[in-house]
Design a protein around this motif. Structure first.
Motif, PDB file in Angstrom:
ATOM      1  N   LEU A 133     -25.704  41.378  59.808  1.00 35.12           N
ATOM      2  CA  LEU A 133     -25.662  42.631  60.555  1.00 35.12           C
ATOM      3  C   LEU A 133     -26.943  43.423  60.370  1.00 35.12           C
ATOM      4  O   LEU A 133     -27.499  43.959  61.341  1.00 35.12           O
ATOM      5  CB  LEU A 133     -24.462  43.479  60.108  1.00 35.12           C
ATOM      6  CG  LEU A 133     -23.098  43.122  60.675  1.00 35.12           C
ATOM      7  CD1 LEU A 133     -22.047  44.088  60.130  1.00 35.12           C
ATOM      8  CD2 LEU A 133     -23.107  43.149  62.188  1.00 35.12           C
ATOM      9  N   ASN A 134     -27.416  43.498  59.136  1.00 38.49           N
ATOM     10  CA  ASN A 134     -28.639  44.257  58.874  1.00 38.49           C
ATOM     11  C   ASN A 134     -29.865  43.585  59.471  1.00 38.49           C
ATOM     12  O   ASN A 134     -30.769  44.260  59.969  1.00 38.49           O
ATOM     13  CB  ASN A 134     -28.820  44.463  57.369  1.00 38.49           C
ATOM     14  CG  ASN A 134     -27.803  45.439  56.799  1.00 38.49           C
ATOM     15  OD1 ASN A 134     -27.335  46.339  57.490  1.00 38.49           O
ATOM     16  ND2 ASN A 134     -27.451  45.252  55.535  1.00 38.49           N
ATOM     17  N   ARG A 135     -29.908  42.253  59.437  1.00 34.81           N
ATOM     18  CA  ARG A 135     -31.028  41.532  60.058  1.00 34.81           C
ATOM     19  C   ARG A 135     -31.079  41.822  61.549  1.00 34.81           C
ATOM     20  O   ARG A 135     -32.147  42.101  62.109  1.00 34.81           O
ATOM     21  CB  ARG A 135     -30.889  40.022  59.841  1.00 34.81           C
ATOM     22  CG  ARG A 135     -31.195  39.530  58.436  1.00 34.81           C
ATOM     23  CD  ARG A 135     -31.034  38.026  58.371  1.00 34.81           C
ATOM     24  NE  ARG A 135     -31.991  37.353  59.241  1.00 34.81           N
ATOM     25  CZ  ARG A 135     -31.743  36.194  59.868  1.00 34.81           C
ATOM     26  NH1 ARG A 135     -30.556  35.605  59.734  1.00 34.81           N
ATOM     27  NH2 ARG A 135     -32.654  35.640  60.618  1.00 34.81           N
ATOM     28  N   PHE A 136     -29.911  41.756  62.187  1.00 38.08           N
ATOM     29  CA  PHE A 136     -29.853  42.034  63.619  1.00 38.08           C
ATOM     30  C   PHE A 136     -30.215  43.489  63.899  1.00 38.08           C
ATOM     31  O   PHE A 136     -30.993  43.790  64.810  1.00 38.08           O
ATOM     32  CB  PHE A 136     -28.463  41.725  64.168  1.00 38.08           C
ATOM     33  CG  PHE A 136     -28.294  42.094  65.611  1.00 38.08           C
ATOM     34  CD1 PHE A 136     -28.657  41.201  66.620  1.00 38.08           C
ATOM     35  CD2 PHE A 136     -27.790  43.335  65.981  1.00 38.08           C
ATOM     36  CE1 PHE A 136     -28.518  41.553  67.952  1.00 38.08           C
ATOM     37  CE2 PHE A 136     -27.646  43.686  67.306  1.00 38.08           C
ATOM     38  CZ  PHE A 136     -28.011  42.794  68.294  1.00 38.08           C
ATOM     39  N   VAL A 140     -37.073  34.466  61.477  1.00 40.60           N
ATOM     40  CA  VAL A 140     -37.245  35.374  62.612  1.00 40.60           C
ATOM     41  C   VAL A 140     -38.548  35.020  63.319  1.00 40.60           C
ATOM     42  O   VAL A 140     -39.620  35.055  62.713  1.00 40.60           O
ATOM     43  CB  VAL A 140     -37.288  36.849  62.155  1.00 40.60           C
ATOM     44  CG1 VAL A 140     -37.488  37.767  63.355  1.00 40.60           C
ATOM     45  CG2 VAL A 140     -36.021  37.219  61.397  1.00 40.60           C
ATOM     46  N   THR A 141     -38.444  34.651  64.592  1.00 42.20           N
ATOM     47  CA  THR A 141     -39.628  34.293  65.369  1.00 42.20           C
ATOM     48  C   THR A 141     -39.842  35.317  66.472  1.00 42.20           C
ATOM     49  O   THR A 141     -38.916  35.628  67.225  1.00 42.20           O
ATOM     50  CB  THR A 141     -39.483  32.897  66.002  1.00 42.20           C
ATOM     51  OG1 THR A 141     -39.209  31.937  64.979  1.00 42.20           O
ATOM     52  CG2 THR A 141     -40.762  32.498  66.717  1.00 42.20           C
ATOM     53  N   THR A 142     -41.049  35.854  66.548  1.00 43.11           N
ATOM     54  CA  THR A 142     -41.400  36.824  67.579  1.00 43.11           C
ATOM     55  C   THR A 142     -42.406  36.207  68.529  1.00 43.11           C
ATOM     56  O   THR A 142     -43.461  35.712  68.108  1.00 43.11           O
ATOM     57  CB  THR A 142     -41.990  38.103  66.965  1.00 43.11           C
ATOM     58  OG1 THR A 142     -41.057  38.671  66.055  1.00 43.11           O
ATOM     59  CG2 THR A 142     -42.312  39.128  68.056  1.00 43.11           C
ATOM     60  N   THR A 193     -36.382  36.050  68.218  1.00 47.56           N
ATOM     61  CA  THR A 193     -35.336  35.039  68.073  1.00 47.56           C
ATOM     62  C   THR A 193     -34.883  35.003  66.627  1.00 47.56           C
ATOM     63  O   THR A 193     -35.691  34.764  65.722  1.00 47.56           O
ATOM     64  CB  THR A 193     -35.839  33.651  68.496  1.00 47.56           C
ATOM     65  OG1 THR A 193     -36.319  33.701  69.837  1.00 47.56           O
ATOM     66  CG2 THR A 193     -34.715  32.625  68.410  1.00 47.56           C
ATOM     67  N   LEU A 194     -33.597  35.279  66.410  1.00 46.87           N
ATOM     68  CA  LEU A 194     -33.017  35.232  65.072  1.00 46.87           C
ATOM     69  C   LEU A 194     -32.243  33.937  64.911  1.00 46.87           C
ATOM     70  O   LEU A 194     -31.358  33.632  65.717  1.00 46.87           O
ATOM     71  CB  LEU A 194     -32.067  36.414  64.858  1.00 46.87           C
ATOM     72  CG  LEU A 194     -32.635  37.823  65.047  1.00 46.87           C
ATOM     73  CD1 LEU A 194     -31.538  38.853  64.859  1.00 46.87           C
ATOM     74  CD2 LEU A 194     -33.773  38.076  64.082  1.00 46.87           C
ATOM     75  N   LYS A 195     -32.571  33.178  63.883  1.00 45.52           N
ATOM     76  CA  LYS A 195     -31.813  31.974  63.567  1.00 45.52           C
ATOM     77  C   LYS A 195     -30.645  32.360  62.677  1.00 45.52           C
ATOM     78  O   LYS A 195     -30.817  33.027  61.657  1.00 45.52           O
ATOM     79  CB  LYS A 195     -32.705  30.957  62.867  1.00 45.52           C
ATOM     80  CG  LYS A 195     -32.019  29.622  62.611  1.00 45.52           C
ATOM     81  CD  LYS A 195     -32.984  28.633  61.970  1.00 45.52           C
ATOM     82  CE  LYS A 195     -32.308  27.293  61.721  1.00 45.52           C
ATOM     83  NZ  LYS A 195     -33.235  26.317  61.098  1.00 45.52           N
ATOM     84  N   MET A 196     -29.439  31.966  63.069  1.00 44.97           N
ATOM     85  CA  MET A 196     -28.221  32.350  62.368  1.00 44.97           C
ATOM     86  C   MET A 196     -27.430  31.111  61.928  1.00 44.97           C
ATOM     87  O   MET A 196     -27.533  30.062  62.565  1.00 44.97           O
ATOM     88  CB  MET A 196     -27.325  33.185  63.292  1.00 44.97           C
ATOM     89  CG  MET A 196     -27.926  34.498  63.741  1.00 44.97           C
ATOM     90  SD  MET A 196     -27.855  35.701  62.412  1.00 44.97           S
ATOM     91  CE  MET A 196     -28.600  37.127  63.223  1.00 44.97           C
ATOM     92  N   PRO A 197     -26.611  31.253  60.888  1.00 45.84           N
ATOM     93  CA  PRO A 197     -25.626  30.200  60.618  1.00 45.84           C
ATOM     94  C   PRO A 197     -24.707  30.062  61.829  1.00 45.84           C
ATOM     95  O   PRO A 197     -24.475  31.026  62.549  1.00 45.84           O
ATOM     96  CB  PRO A 197     -24.862  30.734  59.400  1.00 45.84           C
ATOM     97  CG  PRO A 197     -25.758  31.756  58.784  1.00 45.84           C
ATOM     98  CD  PRO A 197     -26.542  32.354  59.909  1.00 45.84           C
ATOM     99  N   SER A 198     -24.194  28.872  62.059  1.00 42.41           N
ATOM    100  CA  SER A 198     -23.370  28.644  63.241  1.00 42.41           C
ATOM    101  C   SER A 198     -22.195  29.604  63.310  1.00 42.41           C
ATOM    102  O   SER A 198     -21.487  29.817  62.324  1.00 42.41           O
ATOM    103  CB  SER A 198     -22.840  27.208  63.244  1.00 42.41           C
ATOM    104  OG  SER A 198     -21.927  27.024  64.308  1.00 42.41           O
TER     105      SER A 198
END
Length: 275
Positions: free
Chosen positions: A71-74, A31-33, A54-59
């Protein structure tokens, strides 16, 4: 050549990650702020003052299970952007439902649990005490409606008086690697189409009268970035898996909004209500 991107993180990276007065960047666990704190920082990055997560997610191409922690991260990231305990929220899906790469907003609204018309009735039943008042609208595009999305949202805000607005829109990136693997949340609102040079009216606290949180996923990248051609030869391309990226990304955002706002209901139950 202008670097075509809606991502504040890419704008920062294009400055070679050097120290910029008025810009603070933090990174932890994918997670980058990026915090743009003053007008100097805003001018340097080309982004309005505000916070950008910016959340980095699996494709999303290989996405099969949204209940794997994403879902919880978002939801946690979105909660930091919203006013404390908002009484009501308007979710606005921006974009053209007939163009897959631009349909993130309209498709997201399929997964958003709209409760404004039933919230009082449901709150009287066991298990629904924490239900939030949520409205959802898909604004369409200027070419079809003749109305700017900002004008539609401002009119609705004046009528129903939400505590805040969450906009959802497809974004442009300057890196192929971020297409379908990145979610950006911003507290500064949005100027739809800015990443592809099609600036529409700004949707923000200043223009609609309530706080605006913008959420998006990059779905297009400029060919000028890929080929070093001039702006005159510029076009925008999408990955061949764009259908999958848009559908799965919309599901994550829509369900993430539900999880964020309706904290007393499990993600599985919320999915049953909208799926």
């Amino acid at each position: 050549m202008q670097n075509r991107t809606d991502l504040a993180l890419e704008s920062y990276e294009s400055k070679d990650k050097t120290a910029i007065d008025g810009v603070v960047v933090r990174e932890k666990n994918g997670v980058t702020t990026v915090e743009v704190r003053n007008e100097h920082g805003a001018k340097a990055l080309g982004k309005p003052v505000g916070s950008y997560i910016t959340l980095k997610m699996p494709s999303f191409v290989n996405d099969t299970d949204i209940f794997d922690g994403r879902l919880n991260r978002f939801a946690d990231a979105l909660r930091t952007m919203l006013p404390p305990e908002p009484a009501s929220v308007l979710v606005a899906g921006l974009g053209n439902k007939n163009i897959t790469a631009d349909a993130l907003g309209p498709i997201t609204n399929r997964y958003v649990l709209a409760t404004r018309h039933i919230v009082e009735e449901l709150c009287s039943h066991a298990g629904f005490e924490g239900l939030r008042c949520v409205s959802a609208v898909t604004t369409g595009v200027l070419g079809d409606t003749g109305i700017e999305s900002a004008e539609i949202i401002k009119g609705i805000v004046q009528q129903i008086r939400p505590s805040c607005v969450i906009t959802v829109d497809a974004l442009a990136a300057s890196s192929m690697e971020r297409l379908g693997t990145t979610v950006q949340l911003s507290s500064s609102g949005i100027s739809p189409g800015s990443g592809v040079g099609n600036h529409r009216h700004e949707i923000s606290l200043a223009t609609v009268g309530v706080p605006v949180v913008a959420v998006g996923i990059p779905t297009v990248v400029s060919t000028a970035v890929l080929t070093d051609k001039t702006k005159a030869e510029e076009a925008f391309v999408t990955p061949r898996e764009i259908d999958r990226i848009t559908e799965q990304g919309a599901k994550l955002i829509g369900m993430g909004i539900n999880v964020c706002l309706h904290r007393n209901i499990s993600g599985e139950d919320l999915y049953a209500l909208v799926g």
